[in-house]
Structure formats: C-alpha cells, structure tokens
Design a protein around this motif. Structure first.
Motif, mmCIF file in Angstrom:
data_model
loop_
_atom_site.group_PDB
_atom_site.id
_atom_site.type_symbol
_atom_site.label_atom_id
_atom_site.label_comp_id
_atom_site.label_asym_id
_atom_site.label_seq_id
_atom_site.Cartn_x
_atom_site.Cartn_y
_atom_site.Cartn_z
ATOM 1 N N GLN A 23 -34.777 68.291 -16.258
ATOM 2 C CA GLN A 23 -36.229 67.813 -16.604
ATOM 3 C C GLN A 23 -37.060 67.649 -14.993
ATOM 4 N N ILE A 24 -36.188 67.358 -14.034
ATOM 5 C CA ILE A 24 -36.965 67.338 -12.736
ATOM 6 C C ILE A 24 -37.618 68.792 -12.469
ATOM 7 N N ALA A 25 -36.631 69.687 -12.719
ATOM 8 C CA ALA A 25 -37.201 71.052 -12.459
ATOM 9 C C ALA A 25 -38.236 71.525 -13.010
ATOM 10 N N LYS A 26 -38.281 71.012 -14.507
ATOM 11 C CA LYS A 26 -39.648 71.527 -15.170
ATOM 12 C C LYS A 26 -40.960 70.950 -14.460
ATOM 13 N N GLN A 38 -49.240 44.724 -11.118
ATOM 14 C CA GLN A 38 -49.192 45.072 -9.881
ATOM 15 C C GLN A 38 -48.613 46.550 -9.599
ATOM 16 N N LEU A 39 -48.023 46.867 -10.635
ATOM 17 C CA LEU A 39 -47.220 48.440 -10.405
ATOM 18 C C LEU A 39 -47.989 49.353 -11.075
ATOM 19 N N GLN A 40 -49.123 49.156 -11.736
ATOM 20 C CA GLN A 40 -50.216 50.117 -12.438
ATOM 21 C C GLN A 40 -49.909 51.698 -11.562
ATOM 22 N N ALA A 41 -50.261 51.336 -10.266
ATOM 23 C CA ALA A 41 -50.720 52.667 -9.594
ATOM 24 C C ALA A 41 -49.267 53.383 -8.813
ATOM 25 N N CYS A 42 -48.026 52.858 -9.132
ATOM 26 C CA CYS A 42 -46.799 53.067 -8.706
ATOM 27 C C CYS A 42 -46.304 54.438 -8.884
ATOM 28 N N PHE A 43 -46.851 54.979 -9.816
ATOM 29 C CA PHE A 43 -46.073 56.191 -10.530
ATOM 30 C C PHE A 43 -46.891 57.429 -10.535
ATOM 31 N N SER A 44 -45.927 58.594 -9.911
ATOM 32 C CA SER A 44 -46.764 59.864 -9.909
ATOM 33 C C SER A 44 -46.953 60.389 -11.302
ATOM 34 N N ILE A 45 -46.290 60.020 -12.400
ATOM 35 C CA ILE A 45 -46.818 60.617 -13.564
ATOM 36 C C ILE A 45 -46.608 59.281 -14.543
ATOM 37 N N GLN A 63 -43.987 72.716 -13.412
ATOM 38 C CA GLN A 63 -45.100 72.572 -14.006
ATOM 39 C C GLN A 63 -46.344 71.626 -13.053
ATOM 40 N N ASN A 64 -45.703 70.748 -12.458
ATOM 41 C CA ASN A 64 -46.652 69.913 -11.593
ATOM 42 C C ASN A 64 -46.127 69.518 -10.396
ATOM 43 N N PRO A 65 -46.305 70.878 -9.318
ATOM 44 C CA PRO A 65 -45.787 70.480 -7.842
ATOM 45 C C PRO A 65 -46.479 69.413 -7.371
ATOM 46 N N GLU A 66 -47.666 69.202 -7.558
ATOM 47 C CA GLU A 66 -48.399 68.078 -6.658
ATOM 48 C C GLU A 66 -47.707 66.909 -7.071
ATOM 49 N N ALA A 67 -47.644 66.477 -8.354
ATOM 50 C CA ALA A 67 -47.055 65.169 -8.771
ATOM 51 C C ALA A 67 -45.610 64.922 -8.037
ATOM 52 N N TYR A 68 -44.866 66.049 -7.981
ATOM 53 C CA TYR A 68 -43.654 66.146 -7.624
ATOM 54 C C TYR A 68 -43.594 65.896 -6.076
ATOM 55 N N SER A 69 -44.353 66.404 -5.440
ATOM 56 C CA SER A 69 -44.406 66.331 -3.800
ATOM 57 C C SER A 69 -45.143 64.762 -3.513
ATOM 58 N N HIS A 70 -45.911 64.250 -4.623
ATOM 59 C CA HIS A 70 -46.197 62.827 -4.295
ATOM 60 C C HIS A 70 -45.302 61.841 -4.798
ATOM 61 N N THR A 71 -43.961 62.202 -5.007
ATOM 62 C CA THR A 71 -43.011 61.216 -5.649
ATOM 63 C C THR A 71 -42.080 61.075 -4.299
ATOM 64 N N GLU A 72 -41.835 59.729 -4.031
ATOM 65 C CA GLU A 72 -40.945 59.059 -3.126
ATOM 66 C C GLU A 72 -39.569 58.950 -3.516
ATOM 67 N N ARG A 73 -39.526 58.592 -4.951
ATOM 68 C CA ARG A 73 -38.332 58.255 -5.361
ATOM 69 C C ARG A 73 -38.179 58.889 -7.076
ATOM 70 N N ILE A 74 -36.910 59.293 -7.332
ATOM 71 C CA ILE A 74 -36.773 59.441 -8.871
ATOM 72 C C ILE A 74 -35.587 58.547 -9.245
ATOM 73 N N TRP A 87 -41.539 57.450 -8.854
ATOM 74 C CA TRP A 87 -42.211 56.651 -8.087
ATOM 75 C C TRP A 87 -43.136 57.418 -6.914
ATOM 76 N N LYS A 88 -44.458 57.046 -7.167
ATOM 77 C CA LYS A 88 -45.354 57.640 -5.985
ATOM 78 C C LYS A 88 -45.109 57.178 -4.464
ATOM 79 N N SER A 89 -45.451 57.846 -3.673
ATOM 80 C CA SER A 89 -45.567 57.449 -2.277
ATOM 81 C C SER A 89 -46.028 56.086 -2.180
#
Ligand SMILES: Nc1ncnc2c1ncn2[C@@H]1O[C@H](COP(=O)(O)OP(=O)(O)O)[C@@H](O)[C@H]1O
Ligand SMILES: O=C(CO)[C@@H](O)[C@H](O)COP(=O)(O)O
Length: 470
Positions: free
Chosen positions: A109-112, A58-65, A116-127, A38-40
């Motif tokens: 999976q989270i570690a990978k 409504q939720l299209q833009a809510c995911f960081s990947i 590989q995509n630290p930016e997407a990870y840092s924009h994630t508010e919740r997994i 889930w994206k911030s």
C-alpha cells in the motif's frame, strides 16, 4: 473519522461518570494492515494539544492523505509482484516476512502511494498502522509499531524482528525513518499525554502498552493455547493458531505472537465473511438473523449433498470470485431453494476454513477446541454448523469482543511486568470460555466426504478461472 470516534467514546465515558483516575495502564487494537500518513509537523501538534478542544478539531491538518488505505483494498497487485521479484520470489518473501505479497499488506500500500502520489509521500513524516496510530493519540507522540501487527506489512523479518532492508527499498525511499523502529508487542511505549490527564482525569503515570492488530489482540483476549483454533467471525472471517515454529508457505500468514515474543501465530483471512452472510440474509431471510437461523434449523447436516461458494468480492483464501453452486452430482446449478442456499453458504464457509487450516499443517486433535469470537459468534445456529464441520466443540467467551478484552489483558500484562511474567500467568484468573456448541453425533461421517468434494470443486473453479496449476 477515527480521531472523532475516539473523541465521541471518551466524551460518552466522561458523561457517564467513568472514573479515569483509576486507569493505570491502557492498550488497544486496530484493524490490521491499514495505514495512516502523518504530515510533516504533526508531531509538534500532537505534543501540544489543548485540553479545551477535541482531538479532531486540532488534528485536522496533520495528515498528508485524508483517506487511509484499509485491509479491504486489493488494488496493489503490481506492487506485490514487484516486491516478490525483488526478494527472489513469493516463497522467499514468505520465508522472510511470514507471507507472500498480499495486496492489503501495508508495504504494498505504501509502495502504491509513493508511486501515485510522491508529493504526499515526501510530505509524510511518519507512517503508522491503525493500531500504532491510535496509540500515538494517547501518547501525544508517534508510537512505535509492535512486532505482531508489524508482521502484516510484508516488511518485517519475522525471525530477527527488524525491518527488511530489501523490502523497504523495494517499496519506497526513506521508509525506515518514516516507520520508526518496531518494538516487542508487550512494550510499555510511554506515559499518557497531558491532554488526557487534563481533559479526562487519567493519572499522569498511566502507561500506554503498544497497541496491536485486532486478530493478535483477539488471540490475547481468548487466551488461546497451543492446539486450539480461534475462529473470528467479524467483518472478515479469520482463523488463527498459536505456533512455536513458523513454517511460512504461499498461503496464509505467520505473525509474531502478540503475547510471547519467542513464539508465532498463523492466520488465514477470508474476505467474504459477515458482509456476505448479511447479503444472503437480506436477499433470502427478510434481513433477519432469526429467519436466517430457521433455514439452518430446518435443513439437514450435509445439505443433501448441495455445495456452494459465495464470493461476491475477490476472496483472499483462495483467489476466487462469484457464486458457484453444485448439486450432489457435482453439476453446476444456477440457484438453490432459499433454505438450502443459506445452509450451503454457512457449510461452505466453514469447510473452506477447515481445508485451508489443514493446508497450513493443522490437524484437529481429540483435545482441540474452537474458540469463536466476533459479531456472528452471537449466533448459536451458525456455531452449530462450525462444530459439526470441524467435528470439534465450539467455545465462546462472555464478550464476543475479544480484541477489546485482549487489549485490557495486554495492558494488565504491561503493567504487571512486561516480558518477565508470562502472559498466561497474568490472566490465569480470567473467566474460562463456555461451551456453545458440541458436534452432532454422526457429523464427522457426513462431512468427511463433503470436505473432499468441496476441495475438489474449489480446485475445479480455480482451474477454470486461472488455468491449470503450473
Ligand atoms: N446474530 C448474528 N448472526 C450473524 N451475524 C451477526 C449477528 N450479529 C452480528 N453479526 C455480524 O457481525 C458483524 C460485525 O462483527 P464485529 O466482530 O463487530 O466486526 P469487526 O471484525 O469489524 O470488529 C456484522 O457484520 C454482522 O453481520
Ligand atoms: O486483513 C485482516 C487480517 O489479515 C482482517 O482481519 C483485518 O484485521 C480487519 O478485519 P475486521 O476486524 O474488519 O474483520
């Protein structure tokens, strides 16, 4: 896709006149190990959904990947080795979390993703896991992960049911805050969001009981008792048992029990399940299950000593890939007649289950019954081979979709009393399973010798592919 699937189901139910106002509690299940990012800002969107629009609009833009890793992903071997090294080895990790590191387990999976995509990870508010993700949609806020599905992440300490700081730290920074605190599987995690009240007519107090993994939900749906074995023949094949005391090893998994917080469940997962059966059906039985069944009916138990291993993708239990066929004299052969091939596939799949269940310490007792579920449990000829190989009667429930029934039972349990009333008490009036196949007389003698050969040949293939055991 998952959000839209939920929209479609609810719209269909509404169109069919389903009375949502009667729903006092709900729960659900998702494939294990998969994760949603889930994206911030997603929590604000979730909390303020307009009942005039569908969820996916409504939720299209809510995911960081946009592509969630699912259980079939096996690309995280490097992360697995890192995690095991951090906690003192594979057995140490298994003692802590119930499993050695497995590629599909969510921590790896989270570690990978982080690497590989630290930016997407840092924009994630919740997994979320797939299960807690679906619960979040109903709640209109991030749902906690339940202990049972949380045990499939290589992150949860299965004894004291808290995240392992060592494992979190080995996977990614700030992970605890992105996961939230785990909760007992029978927790009521909140009331349904106003979106569902206004759009579908759910009652405002409708309780959402923590969602869990598909296999834990199946355990609930089958009302598994200690001593029974559940065999799920879905996309993956799984075998699971109720356990009082966990003894984690290097093979298989120990999860927290989804219906009794004091107990556990053991699980073995076989990746080459229904998809492998479908492939052989398409190659040799004109894409027809009834042609496939004819081969099982026209060949003898034990297949005249012919044995086969069919792993088109790298198997989880054990780690073998490829098709390997052996004559009665243990000579590797390149092909079998079509009907022998089909029997070799099904007998081989069930012999592997029996051998590896025994490796977990399981012994078939006179009172043992097998409860079969999942798509292929519709097939009586497949179930007959299961009964013969295990020497145990096979039972089915009225619906093969036990994960779904289990979710309804779990909702009922949450509604009734949460942890105070035992689950078995709440579901005691549910219909009993029906006998689907009894072992054929003489089956035990046929399979006793074959099982030993299967185990020996499995070891031979493993040695050829990865060298002798250390
Ligand atoms: N009559 C049958 N005989 C054997 N396999 C079947 C039969 N009907 C369905 N299946 C298999 O069931 C599988 C789906 O099982 P299901 O339990 O729905 O999957 P999942 O575990 O992903 O929820 C399909 O891949 C299909 O091969
Ligand atoms: O990885 C496992 C269990 O550990 C799988 O059993 C998944 O839980 C999903 O399975 P299907 O429902 O797709 O067969």
């Amino acid at each position: 896709m998952w959000v839209q699937a939920l929209d479609i189901i609810l719209e269909k139910m509404k169109a069919s006149g389903f009375d949502f106002s009667q729903v006092l509690a709900l729960s659900g299940a998702g494939q294990q190990h998969g994760s949603v990012y889930w994206k911030s800002g997603a929590s604000q969107v979730l909390a303020s959904l307009s009942p005039d629009l569908l969820l996916h609009e409504q939720l299209q833009a809510c995911f960081s990947i946009s592509d969630c890793p699912v259980w079939m992903d096996s690309s995280t071997t490097a992360q697995c080795r890192q995690l095991e090294a951090t906690v003192g080895g594979a057995q140490a990790l298994s003692c802590l979390t119930g499993s050695r590191a497995y590629e599909r387990f969510t921590g790896n999976q989270i570690a990978k993703l982080y690497q590989q995509n630290p930016e997407a990870y840092s924009h994630t508010e919740r997994i979320s896991l797939v299960s807690s993700f679906a619960a979040s949609l109903f709640l209109g806020s991030h749902s906690p992960i339940d202990y049972s599905d949380g045990s499939g992440m290589n992150l949860l300490r299965i004894q004291d049911k808290i995240w392992s700081q060592a494992c979190l730290g080995a996977c990614a920074p700030h992970l605890e805050e992105k996961l939230g605190l785990p909760v007992p599987s029978c927790s009521v995690v909140g009331a349904i969001s106003s979106y569902f009240v206004q759009r579908y007519g759910f009652p405002p107090g409708c309780k959402v009981v923590a969602f869990t993994g598909d296999n834990p939900a199946s355990l609930a749906g089958m009302r598994l008792e200690e001593g029974d074995i559940a065999v799920s023949l879905g996309t993956s094949d799984t075998l699971f048992l109720w356990l009082q005391e966990p003894t984690p090893t290097l093979e298989g998994h120990i999860f927290c029990n989804p219906v009794d917080p004091q107990h556990y469940m053991a699980l073995l997962c076989f990746k080459n399940g229904s998809l492998m059966r479908e492939k052989i059906r398409d190659e040799l039985a004109s894409s027809s299950w009834s042609e496939f069944s004819k081969a099982l009916q026209s060949t003898e138990m034990g297949n005249s000593g012919n044995l086969g291993f069919y792993f088109d993708v790298m198997e989880i239990t054990p780690e073998i890939i490829g098709r390997h066929r052996f004559s009665a004299e243990n000579h590797e052969v390149s092909a079998f007649p079509w009907d022998v091939e089909i029997r070799a596939l099904i007998e081989g799949q069930f012999m592997a289950k029996k051998i590896h269940a025994e490796g977990l310490g399981y012994r078939v007792m006179p009172k043992t019954k097998i409860l079969a579920t999942g798509g292929a449990s519709h097939n009586r000829d497949i179930l007959q081979v299961l009964a013969d190989v295990f020497g145990t009667p096979v039972y089915v429930t009225d619906t093969a979709n036990s994960a779904c029934v289990g979710s309804a039972y779990r909702a009922f349990h949450g509604l009734a009393a949460g942890t105070d009333v035992p689950f078995s008490e709440v579901v005691k009036l549910a219909p009993n399973p029906r006998l689907a196949a009894a072992p054929t007389p003489g089956a035990s003698q046929v399979y006793e010798a074959l099982l030993q050969r299967y185990a020996m040949l499995e070891q031979r293939i493993l040695t050829q592919t990865r060298g002798p055991p250390e």
